[in-house]
Design an enzyme around this catalytic site. Structure first.
Site, PDB file in Angstrom:
ATOM      1  N   HIS A 261       0.833  -1.205   0.000  1.00  0.00           N
ATOM      2  CA  HIS A 261       0.000   0.000   0.000  1.00  0.00           C
ATOM      3  C   HIS A 261       0.872   1.262   0.000  1.00  0.00           C
ATOM      4  O   HIS A 261       0.723   2.130  -0.867  1.00  0.00           O
ATOM      5  CB  HIS A 261      -0.915  -0.017   1.232  1.00  0.00           C
ATOM      6  CG  HIS A 261      -1.806   1.176   1.368  1.00  0.00           C
ATOM      7  ND1 HIS A 261      -3.118   1.176   0.960  1.00  0.00           N
ATOM      8  CD2 HIS A 261      -1.571   2.416   1.853  1.00  0.00           C
ATOM      9  CE1 HIS A 261      -3.643   2.375   1.190  1.00  0.00           C
ATOM     10  NE2 HIS A 261      -2.731   3.150   1.736  1.00  0.00           N
ATOM     11  N   GLU A 262       1.777   1.347   0.967  1.00  0.00           N
ATOM     12  CA  GLU A 262       2.611   2.552   1.054  1.00  0.00           C
ATOM     13  C   GLU A 262       3.521   2.683  -0.175  1.00  0.00           C
ATOM     14  O   GLU A 262       3.824   3.796  -0.608  1.00  0.00           O
ATOM     15  CB  GLU A 262       3.430   2.561   2.353  1.00  0.00           C
ATOM     16  CG  GLU A 262       2.597   2.549   3.653  1.00  0.00           C
ATOM     17  CD  GLU A 262       1.533   3.637   3.752  1.00  0.00           C
ATOM     18  OE1 GLU A 262       1.741   4.729   3.178  1.00  0.00           O
ATOM     19  OE2 GLU A 262       0.486   3.389   4.394  1.00  0.00           O
ATOM     20  N   HIS A 265       1.721   4.664  -2.726  1.00  0.00           N
ATOM     21  CA  HIS A 265       1.849   6.111  -2.484  1.00  0.00           C
ATOM     22  C   HIS A 265       3.248   6.587  -2.898  1.00  0.00           C
ATOM     23  O   HIS A 265       3.402   7.647  -3.518  1.00  0.00           O
ATOM     24  CB  HIS A 265       1.679   6.408  -0.987  1.00  0.00           C
ATOM     25  CG  HIS A 265       0.264   6.353  -0.491  1.00  0.00           C
ATOM     26  ND1 HIS A 265      -0.741   7.140  -1.001  1.00  0.00           N
ATOM     27  CD2 HIS A 265      -0.312   5.625   0.509  1.00  0.00           C
ATOM     28  CE1 HIS A 265      -1.872   6.888  -0.341  1.00  0.00           C
ATOM     29  NE2 HIS A 265      -1.640   5.972   0.574  1.00  0.00           N
TER      30      HIS A 265
HETATM   31 ZN    ZN Z   1      -3.044   5.237   2.010  1.00  0.00          ZN
END
Ligand code: ZN
Length: 499
Positions: A261-262, A265
């Protein structure tokens, strides 16, 4: 004598330098700073934010934003001017004393919230929340256009163009389709055992796996680092310094998916164009678009069976005792188990958006004045029971679970759900243009990352999330993609017939 643009550029770069210092302190606070430093660092932060406020609200800055409009600027420069002006107006629209009082309030509020949560006592937090709410409403009223609802002003801050009218429709559709599906899974679905994901997974090996996965999906460690913090997050100074955090516990899938997830980003931040990075337009297009990239990697890619075909044998080698006898199919089903629970950050892909919907409905009522702060704990539990079939056992796993309101973030939550829906629409379109499963099986994550970079990342804030979605997928935002994706995937995993 330089042009107005050159002077503005210098001033913006100076303000950005102060901003970067603040970002670095925040990062440091969450990762490495000694606990004893907190008070003095908070003072430094306060001074820095005062300097930043003065730089951005300096009258000369206002003149420059106006006068450089007459100069011939590149589209990147125009975007920097537009976004810089927006940042300035958000600050300058609020009387200085109110801004400072509010900053002091939110600085204290997180500690009050944390105490209330650990003591399971909502009444401790209620008066502070009441105050924050009244500030937020006042600030929104300064910016509201004629006849604009205050909650719409707050929403706009995080996701331009997604008003209550649009979100009501979005959540209504989700509710109508997903609530019954969750119920069916509970009543008729086959079980997805996942107990083997919990156990003695050493931190050292989890870290090794996390670094491997981040790099595998395309996070560039030449321009980024990874550290540990209580709650995983990503921050960026510019496209050459992007920082992820993760955390480790007994459930190995927690660290696996928070890293992926990170990384999503982080890949977004690393992909922002060189001519934009460090300027006010050198950030992700919106909160929702940022979240779409993290969720794209976490869910559409990371919870995809084809992704694990080449990778899972490596994971088994790393954890032979825990996973040596677990088949890929068992692993795949386990990482996709859907089990409603009371906690948002532990929620699975299917139920996640309903957690957001509950917060949206409550915020909307709070800001409109239909709901009082004192009503929140009861309404919270009722909605959890109605939509997810679970009842929080106390306020710490109920209304006090999230930090957002104590930080004054109202109108932020919907961007999490929108991000998931953007991601599904982007994925559906990409699947028409490329053989996604084939690329994943061949480990060609670079092709997927380049596509996203080309169509989304490099533009920073030059385009809004709606424009990016339209230009990338050829269609306006349509939550139908998200709903179809969830229904198809979870009916398949739980052995239910489609419609
Ligand atoms: Zn997030």
């Amino acid at each position: 004598m330089g042009t107005n643009w050159e002077e503005l550029k210098t001033r913006l770069a100076e303000a950005r330098a102060v901003e970067e210092a603040m970002i670095l302190f925040e990062w440091d606070n969450e990762t490495l700073a000694p606990a004893g430093a907190m008070e003095l660092t908070a003072k430094t932060m306060e001074r820095l934010s005062g300097i930043y406020f003065r730089m951005m609200t300096d009258p000369r800055m206002g003149e420059l934003f106006e006068s450089c409009r007459e100069e011939a600027l590149t589209p990147e420069q125009q975007a920097a001017v537009r976004e810089g002006k927006k940042k300035r107006e958000e600050l300058a629209g609020i009387p200085r004393e109110e801004y400072e009082a509010y900053s002091g309030l939110t600085a204290r509020a997180s500690a009050v919230w944390a105490k209330a949560r650990s003591m399971k006592d909502f009444d401790l937090f209620a008066p502070v929340l009441e105050e924050i709410l009244s500030y937020k409403k006042r600030f929104a009223s300064y910016r509201a256009k004629e006849g604009q609802a205050l909650y719409d002003v707050m929403l706009d801050e995080f996701e331009e163009g997604f008003s209550m009218e649009k979100l009501d429709r979005f959540f209504h559709q989700l509710k109508a389709e997903i609530v019954p599906l969750i119920k069916r899974i509970r009543e008729e679905g086959r079980h997805c055992p996942a107990d083997f994901l919990e156990g003695d997974y050493s931190e050292e090996k989890q870290e090794k796996l996390g670094r491997f996965l981040a790099q595998y999906v395309g996070f560039d460690f030449e321009r980024g680092v990874m550290a540990v913090s209580a709650h995983p997050f990503t921050t960026a100074l510019h496209n050459r310094d992007v920082r992820l955090t993760t955390h480790y516990d007994r459930w190995v899938d927690h660290s696996i998916f928070s890293v992926i997830h990170e990384s999503g980003h982080g890949i977004y931040e690393q992909g922002i164009g060189d001519s934009l990075t460090g300027t006010p337009a050198g950030e992700g297009a919106s909160m929702g678009m940022h979240e779409s990239q993290s969720r794209f990697f976490e869910n559409m890619i990371g919870r995809n069976r084809a992704f694990w075909e080449p990778v899972y044998p490596e994971v088994q080698k790393l954890f032979p005792d825990q996973l040596g006898n677990v088949s890929l199919e068992e692993f795949y089903r386990a990482i996709n188990r859907a089990e409603p629970g009371p906690i948002r950050i532990d929620a699975d892909e299917l139920t996640y958006s309903l957690h957001i919907m509950i917060r949206y409905e409550l915020e909307k009522g709070l800001v409109a004045g239909d709901i009082g702060v004192a009503d929140l704990p009861g309404l919270w539990n009722e909605k959890y029971e109605e939509y997810l079939g679970v009842r929080p056992k106390d306020v710490s796993e109920g209304v006090l679970q999230d930090i957002h309101w104590s930080q004054g973030s109202m109108g932020y939550f919907p961007s999490y759900a929108l991000g998931s829906a953007f991601a599904a629409q982007i994925y559906a379109h990409m699947a028409e243009e490329m053989d996604m499963d084939g690329l994943l099986r061949a480990g060609r994550l670079d092709m997927i990352r380049e596509y996203l970079r080309e169509h989304i990342h490099r533009f920073g804030k030059m385009k809004t999330s709606r424009e990016l979605l339209k230009e990338t997928t050829g269609k306006e935002f349509d939550p139908g993609f998200y709903i179809d994706y969830l229904k198809e995937k979870f009916c398949r995993i739980y052995g239910l017939d489609g419609e």
